[in-house]
Design a protein around this motif. Structure first.
Motif, short mmCIF file in Angstrom:
data_model
loop_
_atom_site.label_atom_id
_atom_site.label_comp_id
_atom_site.label_asym_id
_atom_site.label_seq_id
_atom_site.Cartn_x
_atom_site.Cartn_y
_atom_site.Cartn_z
N SER A 1 0.84 -1.20 0.00
CA SER A 1 0.00 0.00 0.00
C SER A 1 0.87 1.24 0.00
O SER A 1 2.05 1.21 0.37
CB SER A 1 -0.94 0.01 1.21
OG SER A 1 -0.20 0.03 2.41
N ALA A 2 0.27 2.34 -0.44
CA ALA A 2 0.96 3.63 -0.48
C ALA A 2 -0.08 4.73 -0.38
O ALA A 2 -1.27 4.46 -0.15
CB ALA A 2 1.79 3.75 -1.76
N GLY A 3 0.35 5.97 -0.58
CA GLY A 3 -0.54 7.12 -0.44
C GLY A 3 -1.52 7.26 -1.57
O GLY A 3 -1.79 6.30 -2.30
N PRO A 4 -2.09 8.45 -1.78
CA PRO A 4 -3.16 8.67 -2.76
C PRO A 4 -2.73 8.37 -4.20
O PRO A 4 -1.56 8.50 -4.56
CB PRO A 4 -3.52 10.15 -2.58
CG PRO A 4 -2.33 10.77 -1.94
CD PRO A 4 -1.74 9.70 -1.07
N GLY A 5 -3.74 7.99 -5.02
CA GLY A 5 -3.44 7.63 -6.40
C GLY A 5 -4.51 8.05 -7.38
O GLY A 5 -4.88 7.27 -8.26
N ASN A 6 -5.02 9.27 -7.24
CA ASN A 6 -5.95 9.81 -8.22
C ASN A 6 -5.15 10.62 -9.23
O ASN A 6 -4.61 11.67 -8.92
CB ASN A 6 -6.99 10.70 -7.53
CG ASN A 6 -8.07 11.20 -8.47
OD1 ASN A 6 -7.79 11.71 -9.55
ND2 ASN A 6 -9.33 11.07 -8.06
N SER A 7 -5.07 10.13 -10.48
CA SER A 7 -4.18 10.76 -11.46
C SER A 7 -4.71 12.08 -11.99
O SER A 7 -3.98 12.83 -12.64
CB SER A 7 -3.93 9.80 -12.63
OG SER A 7 -5.13 9.53 -13.34
N LEU A 8 -5.99 12.37 -11.73
CA LEU A 8 -6.54 13.67 -12.11
C LEU A 8 -6.15 14.74 -11.10
O LEU A 8 -5.82 15.87 -11.46
CB LEU A 8 -8.06 13.58 -12.23
CG LEU A 8 -8.81 14.88 -12.53
CD1 LEU A 8 -8.41 15.44 -13.89
CD2 LEU A 8 -10.32 14.65 -12.47
N LEU A 9 -6.14 14.36 -9.83
CA LEU A 9 -5.88 15.33 -8.76
C LEU A 9 -4.42 15.33 -8.31
O LEU A 9 -3.91 16.36 -7.87
CB LEU A 9 -6.78 15.02 -7.55
CG LEU A 9 -8.29 15.03 -7.82
CD1 LEU A 9 -9.05 14.65 -6.56
CD2 LEU A 9 -8.74 16.40 -8.31
N ASN A 10 -3.76 14.16 -8.36
CA ASN A 10 -2.37 14.04 -7.90
C ASN A 10 -1.55 13.27 -8.92
O ASN A 10 -1.13 12.12 -8.67
CB ASN A 10 -2.32 13.32 -6.53
CG ASN A 10 -3.14 14.02 -5.47
OD1 ASN A 10 -2.76 15.06 -4.99
ND2 ASN A 10 -4.28 13.43 -5.12
N LEU B 1 -2.20 -4.90 -13.65
CA LEU B 1 -3.49 -4.29 -13.95
C LEU B 1 -3.80 -3.28 -12.86
O LEU B 1 -3.95 -3.65 -11.69
CB LEU B 1 -4.59 -5.35 -14.01
CG LEU B 1 -6.01 -4.82 -14.22
CD1 LEU B 1 -6.17 -4.21 -15.60
CD2 LEU B 1 -7.04 -5.93 -14.00
N ALA B 2 -3.92 -2.01 -13.23
CA ALA B 2 -4.17 -0.96 -12.25
C ALA B 2 -5.45 -0.21 -12.58
O ALA B 2 -5.62 0.30 -13.69
CB ALA B 2 -2.99 0.01 -12.19
N GLY B 3 -6.34 -0.15 -11.61
CA GLY B 3 -7.52 0.70 -11.72
C GLY B 3 -7.23 2.03 -11.07
O GLY B 3 -7.14 2.11 -9.84
N VAL B 4 -7.03 3.05 -11.87
CA VAL B 4 -6.54 4.34 -11.37
C VAL B 4 -7.66 5.38 -11.38
O VAL B 4 -8.20 5.72 -12.44
CB VAL B 4 -5.36 4.84 -12.22
CG1 VAL B 4 -4.84 6.18 -11.68
CG2 VAL B 4 -4.24 3.81 -12.24
#
Length: 296
Positions: free
Chosen positions: A30-39, A67-70
């Protein structure tokens, strides 16, 4: 032993799992946030972190697929860019989809159904054979009804209404000050404008835990639940063949806020016969249902 890596990259954190061909869970990260629109930049860093962790735990050459659901990748139109970067970085086949599509894979595989996600934000998805339908998921400024951010925002709005009516000890104001340890409404409001979207959304669980007997809070939850239920009912109308009876619920709000979940289920069940299923744990396990041949 060959395996796949599934990654659920959301607005609050990134969760990854390595699954062997026989269905054995080989490792998690696990890691921190992963919203590619915001970060955008931070998403790359956190994706790399979890992939490196799982590859270090297993044999790199036996990994078939990442496979990544981002979250945000579909709206930002950056899925191809993320795929290219990770492929160049790890030399392993990569497929980037939305976090919602990953949850759909976990809930239904390739079968028909409706998926409702209410975490930091919200979205309702439908799957009918090759057809995909979408309602909501337009972000915290334009929608995301029933998500954690929306719940907290509505609570603060209710507090401002109480202040307009000179009710400085109104029920919602009292709840916010007590549950979130604020000295005054003005301090809470000032803090609201300085917090990130994730920080605001995180307050939803605290308010839910301490607001179970607060009538104003329960009213906010009912409004949010009704809006989610209306979106589900609208989604049911999209289906061209028989309406699906299986509705999967996922996201922190629907798995932890039983009051909202109950209202959603009750409202939908009044108009149709359905089967609700709650998806527990990370949606990274959706990688098990992904058909590798579709990727090739």
């Amino acid at each position: 032993m060959q395996y796949r890596i599934g990654i659920d990259s959301g607005g609050t954190h990134v969760e990854a799992e390595a699954w062997a061909e026989d269905g054995t869970l080989l490792g998690t990260a696990s890691a921190g946030p992963g919203n590619s629109l915001l970060n955008y930049e931070q998403t790359f860093v956190n994706l790399e972190t979890v992939i490196e962790t799982l590859l270090n735990q297993n044999k790199v050459h036996e990994c078939q697929l990442i496979l990544a659901g981002v979250a945000g990748s579909q709206s930002a139109n950056n899925q191809t860019a993320i795929e290219a970067y990770l492929l160049n970085r790890f030399s392993i086949p990569v497929r980037i989809i939305s976090d919602a599509d990953l949850a759909m894979l976990k809930g239904f595989g390739y079968n028909s159904g409706i998926l409702v996600i209410a975490g930091t934000g919200s979205i309702v998805l439908g799957q009918e054979g090759p057809k995909r339908y979408r309602i909501g998921g337009w972000g915290h400024l334009l929608g995301d009804e029933g998500g954690a951010y929306d719940i907290v925002k509505r609570c603060y709005q209710q507090m401002t209404q109480e202040l307009n009516q000179q009710l400085e000890t109104g029920p919602m104001t009292t709840l916010i000050l007590t549950a979130l340890n604020y000295v005054s409404p003005t301090e809470a409001i000032s803090d609201f404008y300085q917090m990130s979207r994730q920080q605001i959304a995180a307050q939803a669980r605290i308010l839910a835990e301490q607001g179970q007997n607060n009538e104003q809070f329960k009213s906010v939850i009912e409004v949010c639940a009704n809006q989610l239920a209306q979106q589900i009912q609208l989604m049911q109308e999209r289906f061209l063949t028989d309406k699906p009876i299986k509705i999967a619920l996922t996201g922190s709000v629907l798995t932890h806020n039983q009051l909202l979940k109950h209202h959603v289920e009750e409202q939908v069940a009044q108009k149709s016969t359905v089967q609700f299923v709650t998806l527990e744990g990370s949606n990274a396990a959706g990688v098990k249902n992904f058909i590798l041949e579709d990727f090739k």
